[in-house]
Scaffold this motif. Structure first.
Motif, PDB file in Angstrom:
ATOM      1  N   ASP A 407       0.825  -1.213   0.000  1.00 32.23           N
ATOM      2  CA  ASP A 407       0.000   0.000   0.000  1.00 32.23           C
ATOM      3  C   ASP A 407       0.858   1.261   0.000  1.00 32.23           C
ATOM      4  OD1 ASP A 407      -2.373  -1.363  -0.099  1.00 32.23           O
ATOM      5  OD2 ASP A 407      -2.696  -1.346   2.082  1.00 32.23           O
ATOM      6  N   GLN A 408       1.977   1.217   0.710  1.00 30.13           N
ATOM      7  CA  GLN A 408       2.874   2.372   0.699  1.00 30.13           C
ATOM      8  C   GLN A 408       3.459   2.584  -0.699  1.00 30.13           C
ATOM      9  OE1 GLN A 408       6.199   2.116   3.446  1.00 30.13           O
ATOM     10  NE2 GLN A 408       7.020   4.115   2.852  1.00 30.13           N
ATOM     11  N   ALA A 409       3.833   1.487  -1.350  1.00 32.67           N
ATOM     12  CA  ALA A 409       4.371   1.579  -2.713  1.00 32.67           C
ATOM     13  C   ALA A 409       3.317   2.121  -3.672  1.00 32.67           C
ATOM     14  CB  ALA A 409       4.852   0.214  -3.170  1.00 32.67           C
ATOM     15  N   LEU A 410       2.079   1.649  -3.532  1.00 31.64           N
ATOM     16  CA  LEU A 410       0.992   2.094  -4.399  1.00 31.64           C
ATOM     17  C   LEU A 410       0.728   3.588  -4.234  1.00 31.64           C
ATOM     18  CD1 LEU A 410      -1.329   1.472  -6.363  1.00 31.64           C
ATOM     19  CD2 LEU A 410      -2.713   0.801  -4.370  1.00 31.64           C
ATOM     20  N   ALA A 411       0.693   4.030  -2.992  1.00 26.69           N
ATOM     21  CA  ALA A 411       0.449   5.449  -2.730  1.00 26.69           C
ATOM     22  C   ALA A 411       1.564   6.313  -3.297  1.00 26.69           C
ATOM     23  CB  ALA A 411       0.307   5.685  -1.225  1.00 26.69           C
ATOM     24  N   ALA A 412       2.812   5.856  -3.138  1.00 32.89           N
ATOM     25  CA  ALA A 412       3.948   6.618  -3.662  1.00 32.89           C
ATOM     26  C   ALA A 412       3.921   6.649  -5.186  1.00 32.89           C
ATOM     27  CB  ALA A 412       5.252   6.008  -3.166  1.00 32.89           C
ATOM     28  N   ALA A 413       3.565   5.522  -5.790  1.00 35.99           N
ATOM     29  CA  ALA A 413       3.519   5.455  -7.259  1.00 35.99           C
ATOM     30  C   ALA A 413       2.495   6.430  -7.828  1.00 35.99           C
ATOM     31  CB  ALA A 413       3.208   4.032  -7.704  1.00 35.99           C
ATOM     32  N   ASN A 414       1.365   6.582  -7.144  1.00 32.46           N
ATOM     33  CA  ASN A 414       0.294   7.460  -7.628  1.00 32.46           C
ATOM     34  C   ASN A 414       0.501   8.933  -7.277  1.00 32.46           C
ATOM     35  OD1 ASN A 414      -1.185   5.453  -8.899  1.00 32.46           O
ATOM     36  ND2 ASN A 414      -2.448   5.012  -7.094  1.00 32.46           N
ATOM     37  N   ALA A 415       1.499   9.224  -6.450  1.00 31.91           N
ATOM     38  CA  ALA A 415       1.716  10.597  -5.983  1.00 31.91           C
ATOM     39  C   ALA A 415       2.503  11.407  -7.009  1.00 31.91           C
ATOM     40  CB  ALA A 415       2.428  10.580  -4.632  1.00 31.91           C
ATOM     41  N   THR A 416       1.950  11.543  -8.187  1.00 32.58           N
ATOM     42  CA  THR A 416       2.574  12.286  -9.278  1.00 32.58           C
ATOM     43  C   THR A 416       1.494  12.760 -10.217  1.00 32.58           C
ATOM     44  OG1 THR A 416       4.080  12.104 -11.180  1.00 32.58           O
ATOM     45  CG2 THR A 416       2.938  10.107 -10.520  1.00 32.58           C
ATOM     46  N   GLU A 417       1.784  13.846 -10.933  1.00 33.71           N
ATOM     47  CA  GLU A 417       0.824  14.334 -11.920  1.00 33.71           C
ATOM     48  C   GLU A 417       0.863  13.522 -13.205  1.00 33.71           C
ATOM     49  OE1 GLU A 417       4.450  17.149 -12.406  1.00 33.71           O
ATOM     50  OE2 GLU A 417       3.556  15.812 -10.897  1.00 33.71           O
ATOM     51  N   PHE A 418       1.858  12.617 -13.316  1.00 40.48           N
ATOM     52  CA  PHE A 418       1.985  11.806 -14.522  1.00 40.48           C
ATOM     53  C   PHE A 418       1.313  10.454 -14.353  1.00 40.48           C
ATOM     54  CE2 PHE A 418       5.734  14.615 -14.437  1.00 40.48           C
ATOM     55  CZ  PHE A 418       5.502  15.314 -15.612  1.00 40.48           C
ATOM     56  N   GLY A 419       1.002   9.820 -15.475  1.00 41.87           N
ATOM     57  CA  GLY A 419       0.364   8.512 -15.418  1.00 41.87           C
ATOM     58  C   GLY A 419       0.527   7.748 -16.714  1.00 41.87           C
ATOM     59  N   LEU A 420       1.784   7.551 -17.131  1.00 37.59           N
ATOM     60  CA  LEU A 420       2.015   6.839 -18.391  1.00 37.59           C
ATOM     61  C   LEU A 420       2.111   5.335 -18.163  1.00 37.59           C
ATOM     62  CD1 LEU A 420       2.445   7.071 -21.428  1.00 37.59           C
ATOM     63  CD2 LEU A 420       4.911   7.274 -20.991  1.00 37.59           C
ATOM     64  N   VAL A 421       3.098   4.891 -17.379  1.00 37.81           N
ATOM     65  CA  VAL A 421       3.301   3.459 -17.161  1.00 37.81           C
ATOM     66  C   VAL A 421       3.864   3.239 -15.763  1.00 37.81           C
ATOM     67  CG1 VAL A 421       5.619   3.527 -18.159  1.00 37.81           C
ATOM     68  CG2 VAL A 421       4.380   1.359 -18.138  1.00 37.81           C
ATOM     69  N   ASN A 422       3.551   2.080 -15.199  1.00 37.04           N
ATOM     70  CA  ASN A 422       4.152   1.614 -13.951  1.00 37.04           C
ATOM     71  C   ASN A 422       4.494   0.141 -14.109  1.00 37.04           C
ATOM     72  OD1 ASN A 422       3.891   3.866 -11.807  1.00 37.04           O
ATOM     73  ND2 ASN A 422       1.844   3.799 -12.672  1.00 37.04           N
ATOM     74  N   TYR A 423       5.461  -0.315 -13.316  1.00 39.96           N
ATOM     75  CA  TYR A 423       5.889  -1.713 -13.353  1.00 39.96           C
ATOM     76  C   TYR A 423       5.709  -2.312 -11.967  1.00 39.96           C
ATOM     77  CZ  TYR A 423       8.163   0.075 -17.568  1.00 39.96           C
ATOM     78  OH  TYR A 423       8.408   0.686 -18.765  1.00 39.96           O
ATOM     79  N   VAL A 424       5.254  -3.573 -11.924  1.00 42.22           N
ATOM     80  CA  VAL A 424       5.008  -4.243 -10.649  1.00 42.22           C
ATOM     81  C   VAL A 424       5.543  -5.664 -10.709  1.00 42.22           C
ATOM     82  CG1 VAL A 424       3.285  -4.955  -8.958  1.00 42.22           C
ATOM     83  CG2 VAL A 424       2.879  -2.914 -10.362  1.00 42.22           C
ATOM     84  N   TYR A 425       6.312  -6.049  -9.691  1.00 37.34           N
ATOM     85  CA  TYR A 425       6.800  -7.430  -9.585  1.00 37.34           C
ATOM     86  C   TYR A 425       6.285  -8.038  -8.290  1.00 37.34           C
ATOM     87  CZ  TYR A 425       9.653  -7.691 -13.721  1.00 37.34           C
ATOM     88  OH  TYR A 425      10.052  -7.760 -15.028  1.00 37.34           O
ATOM     89  N   THR A 426       5.477  -9.086  -8.446  1.00 33.87           N
ATOM     90  CA  THR A 426       4.931  -9.858  -7.337  1.00 33.87           C
ATOM     91  C   THR A 426       4.465 -11.197  -7.878  1.00 33.87           C
ATOM     92  OG1 THR A 426       3.205  -9.981  -5.636  1.00 33.87           O
ATOM     93  CG2 THR A 426       2.648  -8.796  -7.641  1.00 33.87           C
ATOM     94  N   ARG A 427       4.492 -12.246  -7.020  1.00 25.59           N
ATOM     95  CA  ARG A 427       3.973 -13.543  -7.436  1.00 25.59           C
ATOM     96  C   ARG A 427       2.575 -13.805  -6.893  1.00 25.59           C
ATOM     97  NH1 ARG A 427       9.613 -17.045  -6.994  1.00 25.59           N
ATOM     98  NH2 ARG A 427       9.938 -15.762  -5.166  1.00 25.59           N
ATOM     99  N   ASP A 428       2.010 -12.836  -6.194  1.00 30.48           N
ATOM    100  CA  ASP A 428       0.667 -12.957  -5.634  1.00 30.48           C
ATOM    101  C   ASP A 428      -0.336 -12.393  -6.649  1.00 30.48           C
ATOM    102  OD1 ASP A 428      -1.765 -12.514  -4.283  1.00 30.48           O
ATOM    103  OD2 ASP A 428      -0.754 -12.190  -2.364  1.00 30.48           O
ATOM    104  N   LEU A 429      -1.135 -13.259  -7.250  1.00 34.49           N
ATOM    105  CA  LEU A 429      -2.049 -12.826  -8.310  1.00 34.49           C
ATOM    106  C   LEU A 429      -3.063 -11.817  -7.797  1.00 34.49           C
ATOM    107  CD1 LEU A 429      -3.118 -13.006 -11.184  1.00 34.49           C
ATOM    108  CD2 LEU A 429      -4.476 -15.001 -10.486  1.00 34.49           C
TER     109      LEU A 429
END
Length: 490
Positions: A407-429
């Motif tokens: 959740d901390q990573a998600l909040a930090a990722a969204n804390a920008t005026e930009f929204g082109l692409v993000n990358y996520v690595y996890t094995r939990d579907l």
């Protein structure tokens, strides 16, 4: 650094004039501008420097060609794109060399861009013959609805320097497929590749005036009159958000259809349950493709605490093994940045992060000597308020910030005026889907560091742009839907 005979042959063969009405010519005032090799600072060539009068001449040419290309059978437009696709592959070595010389990327990456660029030609060659329409019975049964898809009209394209061929074919190919004439202004740092591609399309049989290429250092002075004229009906721009906003304001005057692919600030999230080795492979692609000079480049690394040390160590090892040098040299993985301004920005961003407490795991100091080189750099414990986390780096720098939860990573990722692409690595579907659905971006790389594909819709949200390029929706940006109501008596 010594220029080889092959390099001289390629640059001397490249067109250097304006391409208007299917012919090469000088700027009306005779002006030229220099194109330099960012690895050496040496001048490669001088190209025509268009004036506003040249821009209006290109618009006249496109307007005259518009009914010609619009009336062409879809299959003929498709065949032009197929021929251009084949010619790109035949000329791939020379195009890659030319791109490396004027932009700096290693030859292997330049060859990869030629292949990537050609796929837009092939994809939209196939889409050209699939432009649909419709026939429908009105709900009351008394009228019939006929829908027709028609070309939007003359298009204006402005492309960046970082992918000088692919960013052009991504716009030009759907325009041709839809039946639109166009004007394109490539970046002044890298005009040679687009000029060479114009010759490819001419050799493929594109009607005169259906593509016009104007090279200009006074971008605003040349392009604004074209945009405000009203005869062009669409603008497509790839570049910075501030410039995109200016163009959008100009396009509003005549209500031009607008597609904007603007800045990015991509996050790269690695959670505790991720396959770290796979995340490293993805990070190398997402960060180091094109020396980090890409709007899709991973800009901010948010790594969960349980794997942060391992990830940082392995990423520094991989990036430290890369060879820096002129892109034409054997075994080089990292070429120069585009110019002194680009390198100086990277220097300032790294210095700011270090001054705010970031650790340096690799690199961090610009290289001496000719050219605009900056070494692969990995920073650790980067404070969230560092400029690196809020501005596009456009260089080979990976800033890692440790987070304690998804959740901390998600909040930090969204804390920008930009929204082109993000990358996520996890094995939990479930975790992956939850994060993907809540990330505010037009594209997401889930357990992959590469999202760009001609068959997929490319574009962002928020201040990263409007519209989509590529995929099945890519041609829609170049088509208008006309509705015809037909009276029906039964």
């Amino acid at each position: 650094m010594t220029t080889t005979a092959d390099e001289r042959r390629v640059t001397e063969a490249a067109p250097t004039g304006l391409f208007i009405r299917g012919a090469w010519r000088s700027a009306q005032n005779g002006a030229t501008t220099k194109v330099e090799d960012p690895a050496t600072g040496e001048v490669l060539a001088e190209v025509a420097d268009a004036s506003p009068a040249d821009g209006m001449d290109a618009l006249d040419a496109a307007q005259a060609a518009q009914p010609v290309i619009a009336a062409m059978p879809p299959r003929e437009r498709s065949e032009i794109l197929y021929r251009a696709y084949r010619l790109l592959h035949e000329r791939a070595d020379d195009l890659a060399m030319l791109m490396t010389l004027e932009m700096g990327k290693p030859l292997a990456e330049a060859r990869g861009e030629v292949v990537y660029a050609s796929e837009f030609l092939r994809w939209f060659a196939e889409e050209a013959v699939r432009i649909d329409g419709g026939y429908q019975v009105a709900p009351n049964g008394q009228t019939r609805f006929l829908t027709i898809r028609e070309p939007v009209g003359v298009c204006v394209f402005v492309t960046p320097w970082n992918f000088p061929l692919a960013m052009g074919t991504r716009k030009i190919a759907p325009a041709i497929a839809a039946g639109c004439a166009s004007i394109i202004k490539p970046a002044p740092q890298t005009p040679l590749t687009m000029l060479a591609f114009a010759q490819v399309l001419a050799d493929a049989g594109l009607p005169d005036g259906a593509l016009n290429v104007i090279t200009a250092t006074d971008a605003g002075g040349v392009m604004e009159p074209i945009i405000r004229d009203g005869r062009a009906r669409k603008i497509s721009f790839t570049g910075s958000t501030p410039v995109g906003k200016k163009l959008l304001a100009q396009a509003a005057d005549k209500v031009l259809r607008s597609s904007l692919e603007l800045g990015g600030n991509a996050s790269f999230i690695v959670l505790d349950d991720a396959d770290v080795d796979a995340a490293i492979e993805g990070a190398m692609i997402a960060k180091m493709r094109n020396m980090g000079e890409a709007c899709t480049a991973a800009n901010r690394f948010y790594v969960q605490r349980g794997v942060a040390d391992e990830f940082a160590r392995k990423l520094a090892d991989r990036m430290g093994a890369l060879k820096v040098g002129r892109g034409t040299e054997e075994g080089v993985n990292v070429g120069p940045l585009i110019d002194a301004k680009g390198r100086d920005k990277v220097v300032d961003l790294v210095a700011d992060a270090v001054a705010n407490g970031a650790g340096v795991a690799l690199g961090g100091e610009p290289q001496d000597g000719p050219g605009y080189f900056y070494p692969p750099t990995v920073l650790t414990d980067v404070p969230e308020n560092s400029r690196l986390n809020h501005e596009e780096i456009f260089g080979p720098v990976a800033p890692i910030t440790v987070v304690d939860s998804a959740d901390q990573a998600l909040a930090a990722a969204n804390a920008t005026e930009f929204g082109l692409v993000n990358y996520v690595y996890t094995r939990d579907l479930n975790q992956a889907l939850r994060i993907a659905e809540n990330l505010q971006s037009g594209m997401i790389g889930l357990n992959t560091g590469l999202v760009s594909n001609p068959a997929a819709p490319f574009g962002g949200v928020k201040e990263s742009g409007l519209g989509r390029e590529g995929g099945m929706v890519g041609i829609d940006e170049f088509l208008e839907t006309k509705y015809v109501a037909i009276g029906f008596s039964g």
